[in-house]
Design an enzyme around this catalytic site. Structure first.
Site, PDB file in Angstrom:
ATOM      1  N   HIS A 197      57.652-119.167  71.866  1.00 45.45           N
ATOM      2  CA  HIS A 197      58.702-119.850  71.106  1.00 45.45           C
ATOM      3  C   HIS A 197      58.930-119.222  69.736  1.00 45.45           C
ATOM      4  O   HIS A 197      59.947-119.489  69.098  1.00 45.45           O
ATOM      5  CB  HIS A 197      58.410-121.355  70.984  1.00 45.45           C
ATOM      6  CG  HIS A 197      57.312-121.719  70.049  1.00 45.45           C
ATOM      7  ND1 HIS A 197      56.045-122.059  70.473  1.00 45.45           N
ATOM      8  CD2 HIS A 197      57.287-121.837  68.701  1.00 45.45           C
ATOM      9  CE1 HIS A 197      55.301-122.369  69.424  1.00 45.45           C
ATOM     10  NE2 HIS A 197      56.027-122.234  68.341  1.00 45.45           N
TER      11      HIS A 197
ATOM     12  N   ASP B  61      53.527-120.323  77.034  1.00 46.95           N
ATOM     13  CA  ASP B  61      54.049-120.153  75.675  1.00 46.95           C
ATOM     14  C   ASP B  61      53.358-119.016  74.939  1.00 46.95           C
ATOM     15  O   ASP B  61      53.019-119.132  73.763  1.00 46.95           O
ATOM     16  CB  ASP B  61      53.938-121.454  74.866  1.00 46.95           C
ATOM     17  CG  ASP B  61      54.780-121.412  73.593  1.00 46.95           C
ATOM     18  OD1 ASP B  61      55.718-120.593  73.539  1.00 46.95           O
ATOM     19  OD2 ASP B  61      54.491-122.186  72.658  1.00 46.95           O
TER      20      ASP B  61
ATOM     21  N   GLY C 262      55.088-122.589  61.282  1.00 45.61           N
ATOM     22  CA  GLY C 262      54.821-121.240  60.783  1.00 45.61           C
ATOM     23  C   GLY C 262      53.441-120.761  61.174  1.00 45.61           C
ATOM     24  O   GLY C 262      53.172-119.562  61.204  1.00 45.61           O
TER      25      GLY C 262
ATOM     26  N   SER D 248      52.357-121.214  64.160  1.00 40.51           N
ATOM     27  CA  SER D 248      52.465-120.898  65.589  1.00 40.51           C
ATOM     28  C   SER D 248      52.204-119.415  65.836  1.00 40.51           C
ATOM     29  O   SER D 248      52.812-118.550  65.202  1.00 40.51           O
ATOM     30  CB  SER D 248      53.861-121.256  66.099  1.00 40.51           C
ATOM     31  OG  SER D 248      54.035-122.643  66.142  1.00 40.51           O
TER      32      SER D 248
END
Length: 499
Positions: free
Chosen positions: A139, A169, A244, A246
């Site tokens: 993502h 992901d 942020g 991630s």
């Protein structure tokens, strides 16, 4: 009388002295209690955690400075640039010159100078190899046309997408740099609840932020991934994670990757005590597949499952036991072929106890089609051992072949050859469908969309990914893609150049 006066004169001094001694004794008693508590705390840490040597000689909690120094250089900031067109990328027949109408039909892409609005996103990543391979979340890079990676020392690089897997992901990037610092992975099965960890990333674009916490839980499912074959078996931590973070690293005190930070549970969108990371064992398997095959080879059982609990046992009228309830078994699936039946309770996989659905998913996600797994199931109170050969989504054990990764990376897309049934439905001979788009020439220079089926390259038929690669490799100059969308009428054309 005189003695009484003298006594009264010195009485306040005596009382003050006694008060001071009493306070001192109480303070000494409290310090002794605190020291006893700290001694107990220190002994508990020494007995129960592998990081006991991080306690200082005063029995204080771990000092994280050494770990932070080990990992900061390997955690990067990722800047993703998306471009949104002011129109949908199509020219009407009236705008298209007659000579192009005759050749291309009524639809054609907009020119490259069409007004566009850049949208910038931010995230984190972790360098896992000195060759510049970087793991991050899908993502973070999804829908990006350009990716820019900034190291801890503020050096900046353009990044290429090697591959991505929306189901977990995860995404794998690469930069071309020298003397890169990389981190290694630890076996996430051996990570224990209560273990100290650090989360490193770039929340709110605050570069190189380090937070500390513990492993709060394992095998968590928070239903955040909408993908059909989504795998969620997160490591939960109370180390502060914010937007942020991630794609950043969750590491143990030895500086090894425990997981990749991915999500938070929050009603405000900011940290509220619950952060989640993808376990390192899933990450390493996905990375290996992306490097070897260009996409993930996903092994499947073909069952619907529910975590066993007391209420479910009452509902199903069975004795409660820890495990995973098999709600139903898909027809002709790997599980059915192995003899697994609806109503079975899976308790072990390859000797590993399985007590929740996410944990079962996590174990299966570490394997490929063709892998054999030994399962223990409880069927109406009797334990049975079964051996399952995992299959792919098509119901076979075949591993899909790796085509020219360099060319496909240049294109910035994942492709699949369409079935004969799809081709017949669309009245075409065959084609190659775009299933994912990453930063690359297609996204940078065209308005092409996921779902486009390429039928011709520069007028030559394309029936497979191999055909597509052969037509593009070694090509210089202009390239014209012709094809269709399943849900839109007519043919579409997209052009770009290869330098």
């Amino acid at each position: 009388m005189k003695k009484l006066k003298i006594f009264l004169h010195y009485l306040p001094i005596v009382l003050l002295t006694l008060f001071v001694f009493a306070c001192k004794n109480e303070r000494d008693r409290e310090e002794n209690v605190d020291n006893l508590r700290m001694s107990f705390y220190t002994q508990e840490i020494a007995d129960k955690t592998p990081q006991a040597n991080n306690l200082d000689n005063k029995g204080m909690p771990p000092n994280f400075t050494a770990t932070a120094k080990m990992v900061l250089d390997a955690v990067v900031h990722i800047r993703s640039t998306q471009v949104v067109s002011d129109a949908d990328g199509q020219i009407t027949p009236r705008q298209l010159p007659d000579i192009f109408k005759d050749f291309f039909g009524d639809r054609f892409q907009l020119p490259e100078n069409m007004p566009q609005q850049p949208v910038v996103g931010s995230g984190s990543g972790v360098i896992i190899d000195e060759k510049g391979y970087i793991v991050t979340n899908n993502h973070v890079i999804n829908n990006a046309k350009e990716l820019e990676v900034t190291l801890h020392d503020n050096e900046t690089y353009k990044a290429t997408v090697i591959g991505a897997d929306p189901a977990t992901d995860l995404a794998l990037l690469q930069i071309k740099g020298a003397n890169l610092k990389a981190l290694s992975f630890v076996d996430s099965d051996n990570v224990e609840i209560g273990e100290w960890v650090l989360a490193i990333g770039n929340p709110y674009s605050l570069y190189s932020t380090v937070t500390a916490g513990i492993i709060s839980a394992k095998a968590r499912n928070i239903n955040i991934n909408p993908e059909k074959f989504a795998v969620e078996s997160f490591i939960q931590t109370d180390a502060a994670i914010n937007p942020g973070n991630s794609g950043g690293a969750l590491v143990n005190l030895s500086g090894e990757i425990v997981g990749i930070n991915t999500a938070i549970a929050s009603q405000t969108g900011s940290y509220s005590g619950y952060g989640f990371a993808i376990p390192s064992n899933i990450v390493t398997k996905v990375v290996a597949d992306l490097l070897e095959y260009g996409h993930v080879q996903r092994g499947m059982l073909g069952i619907n499952i529910i975590t066993m609990n007391g209420n479910l046992a009452k509902e199903k009228k069975v004795d409660f036991r820890k495990g995973v309830w098999v709600e139903n078994v898909n027809e002709d699936s790997a599980a059915e072929k192995a003899g697994i039946k609806a109503g079975d309770i899976i308790t072990q996989i390859d000797g590993i106890n399985v007590t929740t659905s996410p944990r079962l998913q996590e174990i299966i996600a570490q394997h490929r089609p063709g892998d054999k797994l030994s399962l223990v199931v409880n069927r109406k109170g009797t334990e049975k051992k079964v051996v399952v050969t995992l299959e792919n989504v098509k119901g076979t054990t075949e591993l899909s072949k790796k085509e020219s990764v360099e060319m496909l990376n240049f294109m910035g897309a994942d492709f699949e050859t369409i079935t004969k049934e799809t081709a017949a439905k669309l009245n075409i001979d065959g084609g190659v469908k775009i299933v994912e788009l990453y930063p690359g020439v297609l996204r940078q220079k065209t308005q092409i969309k996921v779902g486009f089926i390429i039928t011709h390259v520069n007028g030559k038929k394309v029936n497979s990914i191999k055909d597509l690669v052969e037509e593009l490799e070694g090509k210089e100059g202009g390239v014209m893609l012709e094809g269709v969308y399943e849900d839109l009428p007519g043919k579409y054309y997209y052009a770009f150049g290869i330098d």
